[in-house]
Design a protein around this motif. Structure first.
Motif, PDB file in Angstrom:
ATOM      1  N   HIS A 157      -9.081   0.752   2.664  1.00 26.70           N
ATOM      2  CA  HIS A 157      -9.087  -0.519   1.566  1.00 26.70           C
ATOM      3  C   HIS A 157      -7.887  -1.267   2.431  1.00 26.70           C
ATOM      4  O   HIS A 157      -8.074  -2.289   1.838  1.00 26.70           O
ATOM      5  CB  HIS A 157      -8.164   0.559   0.399  1.00 26.70           C
ATOM      6  CG  HIS A 157      -9.738   0.444  -0.713  1.00 26.70           C
ATOM      7  ND1 HIS A 157     -10.139  -0.097  -1.216  1.00 26.70           N
ATOM      8  CD2 HIS A 157      -9.907   1.777  -0.641  1.00 26.70           C
ATOM      9  CE1 HIS A 157     -11.290   1.177  -2.036  1.00 26.70           C
ATOM     10  NE2 HIS A 157     -11.253   1.718  -1.426  1.00 26.70           N
ATOM     11  N   LEU A 158      -6.849  -0.637   3.192  1.00 21.81           N
ATOM     12  CA  LEU A 158      -5.868  -1.873   3.868  1.00 21.81           C
ATOM     13  C   LEU A 158      -7.221  -2.747   4.685  1.00 21.81           C
ATOM     14  O   LEU A 158      -6.799  -3.980   3.921  1.00 21.81           O
ATOM     15  CB  LEU A 158      -5.408  -0.831   4.808  1.00 21.81           C
ATOM     16  CG  LEU A 158      -4.161  -1.985   5.120  1.00 21.81           C
ATOM     17  CD1 LEU A 158      -2.478  -0.526   5.193  1.00 21.81           C
ATOM     18  CD2 LEU A 158      -4.009  -2.663   6.706  1.00 21.81           C
ATOM     19  N   ASP A 171      -2.223  -7.721  -3.160  1.00 24.10           N
ATOM     20  CA  ASP A 171      -2.941  -6.840  -2.941  1.00 24.10           C
ATOM     21  C   ASP A 171      -1.865  -5.186  -3.509  1.00 24.10           C
ATOM     22  O   ASP A 171      -0.953  -5.606  -2.755  1.00 24.10           O
ATOM     23  CB  ASP A 171      -4.288  -6.063  -1.987  1.00 24.10           C
ATOM     24  CG  ASP A 171      -5.417  -6.656  -2.538  1.00 24.10           C
ATOM     25  OD1 ASP A 171      -5.759  -7.602  -4.518  1.00 24.10           O
ATOM     26  OD2 ASP A 171      -5.894  -7.133  -1.752  1.00 24.10           O
ATOM     27  N   LEU A 180       4.085  -1.008   3.417  1.00 28.18           N
ATOM     28  CA  LEU A 180       3.218   0.505   3.386  1.00 28.18           C
ATOM     29  C   LEU A 180       4.324   1.053   3.630  1.00 28.18           C
ATOM     30  O   LEU A 180       5.196   1.701   4.432  1.00 28.18           O
ATOM     31  CB  LEU A 180       2.694   0.413   4.808  1.00 28.18           C
ATOM     32  CG  LEU A 180       1.928   1.553   5.279  1.00 28.18           C
ATOM     33  CD1 LEU A 180       0.354   1.426   4.073  1.00 28.18           C
ATOM     34  CD2 LEU A 180       1.297   1.439   6.787  1.00 28.18           C
ATOM     35  N   ASP A 210       0.694   5.639  -0.141  1.00 26.41           N
ATOM     36  CA  ASP A 210       0.223   7.043   0.206  1.00 26.41           C
ATOM     37  C   ASP A 210       1.129   7.776  -0.676  1.00 26.41           C
ATOM     38  O   ASP A 210       2.336   7.787  -0.249  1.00 26.41           O
ATOM     39  CB  ASP A 210       0.837   7.456   1.361  1.00 26.41           C
ATOM     40  CG  ASP A 210       0.331   8.731   2.101  1.00 26.41           C
ATOM     41  OD1 ASP A 210       0.030   9.732   0.853  1.00 26.41           O
ATOM     42  OD2 ASP A 210      -0.173   8.944   2.733  1.00 26.41           O
ATOM     43  N   SER A 260      -8.710  -5.222   2.221  1.00 28.57           N
ATOM     44  CA  SER A 260      -8.254  -6.458   1.984  1.00 28.57           C
ATOM     45  C   SER A 260      -7.996  -7.142   2.926  1.00 28.57           C
ATOM     46  O   SER A 260      -7.716  -8.621   2.206  1.00 28.57           O
ATOM     47  CB  SER A 260      -6.329  -6.048   0.994  1.00 28.57           C
ATOM     48  OG  SER A 260      -6.019  -6.670   0.766  1.00 28.57           O
ATOM     49  N   PHE A 294       0.972  -1.221  -0.109  1.00 30.14           N
ATOM     50  CA  PHE A 294       0.205   0.462   0.189  1.00 30.14           C
ATOM     51  C   PHE A 294       1.321   0.840   0.231  1.00 30.14           C
ATOM     52  O   PHE A 294       1.689   0.818   0.219  1.00 30.14           O
ATOM     53  CB  PHE A 294      -0.682   0.030   0.968  1.00 30.14           C
ATOM     54  CG  PHE A 294      -1.981  -0.958   1.072  1.00 30.14           C
ATOM     55  CD1 PHE A 294      -3.515  -0.543   0.832  1.00 30.14           C
ATOM     56  CD2 PHE A 294      -1.951  -2.475   1.513  1.00 30.14           C
ATOM     57  CE1 PHE A 294      -4.811  -0.895   0.688  1.00 30.14           C
ATOM     58  CE2 PHE A 294      -2.905  -3.346   0.941  1.00 30.14           C
ATOM     59  CZ  PHE A 294      -3.914  -2.661   0.788  1.00 30.14           C
ATOM     60  N   LEU A 301      -7.151   5.288   2.595  1.00 29.90           N
ATOM     61  CA  LEU A 301      -5.658   4.338   2.190  1.00 29.90           C
ATOM     62  C   LEU A 301      -6.259   3.224   3.292  1.00 29.90           C
ATOM     63  O   LEU A 301      -6.237   1.763   3.147  1.00 29.90           O
ATOM     64  CB  LEU A 301      -4.179   4.447   2.441  1.00 29.90           C
ATOM     65  CG  LEU A 301      -3.081   3.186   3.101  1.00 29.90           C
ATOM     66  CD1 LEU A 301      -2.132   4.712   2.137  1.00 29.90           C
ATOM     67  CD2 LEU A 301      -2.922   3.118   3.260  1.00 29.90           C
ATOM     68  N   TYR A 341      -1.948  -0.992  -4.295  1.00 30.64           N
ATOM     69  CA  TYR A 341      -2.527  -0.286  -3.862  1.00 30.64           C
ATOM     70  C   TYR A 341      -1.179   0.836  -3.900  1.00 30.64           C
ATOM     71  O   TYR A 341      -1.250   0.953  -3.043  1.00 30.64           O
ATOM     72  CB  TYR A 341      -3.708   0.191  -3.320  1.00 30.64           C
ATOM     73  CG  TYR A 341      -4.965  -0.844  -3.002  1.00 30.64           C
ATOM     74  CD1 TYR A 341      -5.811  -0.237  -3.168  1.00 30.64           C
ATOM     75  CD2 TYR A 341      -4.881  -2.084  -2.752  1.00 30.64           C
ATOM     76  CE1 TYR A 341      -7.408  -1.179  -3.696  1.00 30.64           C
ATOM     77  CE2 TYR A 341      -5.502  -3.280  -2.579  1.00 30.64           C
ATOM     78  CZ  TYR A 341      -6.730  -2.381  -3.022  1.00 30.64           C
ATOM     79  OH  TYR A 341      -8.734  -3.408  -2.904  1.00 30.64           O
ATOM     80  N   TYR A 342      -2.289   2.233  -4.928  1.00 34.30           N
ATOM     81  CA  TYR A 342      -1.650   3.729  -4.782  1.00 34.30           C
ATOM     82  C   TYR A 342      -2.394   4.132  -4.341  1.00 34.30           C
ATOM     83  O   TYR A 342      -3.534   4.200  -5.272  1.00 34.30           O
ATOM     84  CB  TYR A 342      -0.860   3.866  -5.926  1.00 34.30           C
ATOM     85  CG  TYR A 342       0.546   4.963  -6.190  1.00 34.30           C
ATOM     86  CD1 TYR A 342       1.145   5.199  -5.802  1.00 34.30           C
ATOM     87  CD2 TYR A 342      -0.606   6.176  -6.567  1.00 34.30           C
ATOM     88  CE1 TYR A 342       1.511   6.477  -6.281  1.00 34.30           C
ATOM     89  CE2 TYR A 342      -0.381   7.374  -6.656  1.00 34.30           C
ATOM     90  CZ  TYR A 342       1.049   7.982  -6.497  1.00 34.30           C
ATOM     91  OH  TYR A 342       1.819   8.708  -6.807  1.00 34.30           O
TER      92      TYR A 342
END
Length: 192
Positions: free
Chosen positions: A123-124, A44, A138, A8, A127, A6, A120, A46-47
């Protein structure tokens, strides 16, 4: 059991920029580095960031690269939120009116990202509840993630690695995580 990444985006840009000397980070190389570190392919990835309104062509191209599957891109889910523009004014008890630059007369205006940290964190946890990965990478340093990180470490047995700069990582997060410093991997992740 699996690993997740993940990012940020706002934090990543600042933390990376402070050590990279103007070089851009290659997110495909970054994903490969994390997968090597984890010893398996990421589940997973994510951005999260905010977007200018309207977005510019360079941003669109970057976000499309992030979304594209490897080897054409970084294979990440991109979640974009918004910027809030605030035109600053004096309080009424101080006379009210716009706060302006003394020479140009331009009003003092700031922009701040909205909802990125909440998105964030949501979704974290979403997930994790679906996939139950046991390792989290992270890219963030904000103390706002303290409760989520502490819960994952203490109650769910997740090993959390923060990637960034220890000088910009909240002291609330530090007791629960391992840290990979950008300056120790900058040469591996620079764009060619």
């Amino acid at each position: 059991m699996g690993a997740a990444l993940f990012v940020d985006g706002g934090y990543a840009i600042k933390a990376w920029g402070s050590v990279a000397g103007g070089a851009k980070m290659d997110y495909l190389k970054f994903r490969t580095f994390i997968e090597d570190e984890a010893g398996e392919k990421l589940g997973d990835a994510y951005y999260f960031n905010c977007d200018n309104d309207p977005p510019n062509a360079a941003q669109n191209g970057f976000h499309n690269f992030l979304r594209s599957a490897p080897p054409r891109g970084a294979g990440m889910r991109v979640k974009l939120y918004w910027l809030q523009t605030k035109h600053h004014e004096w309080p009424s008890h101080m006379g009210g009116g716009a706060i302006v630059h003394p020479e140009t007369g331009e009003q003092y205006v700031t922009k701040a990202q909205k909802a990125v940290d909440v998105g964030l964190a949501f979704h974290l946890m979403r997930s994790f509840s679906k996939v139950k990965w046991d390792r989290l990478y992270l890219v963030a340093g904000d103390g706002d993630f303290h409760e989520v990180v502490q819960h994952l470490v203490e109650n769910e047995g997740v090993h959390v690695t923060l990637v960034g700069n220890s000088s910009s990582i909240s002291s609330e997060l530090a007791p629960f995580v391992q840290i990979i410093e950008f300056d120790s991997i900058v040469d591996k992740l620079q764009k060619d």
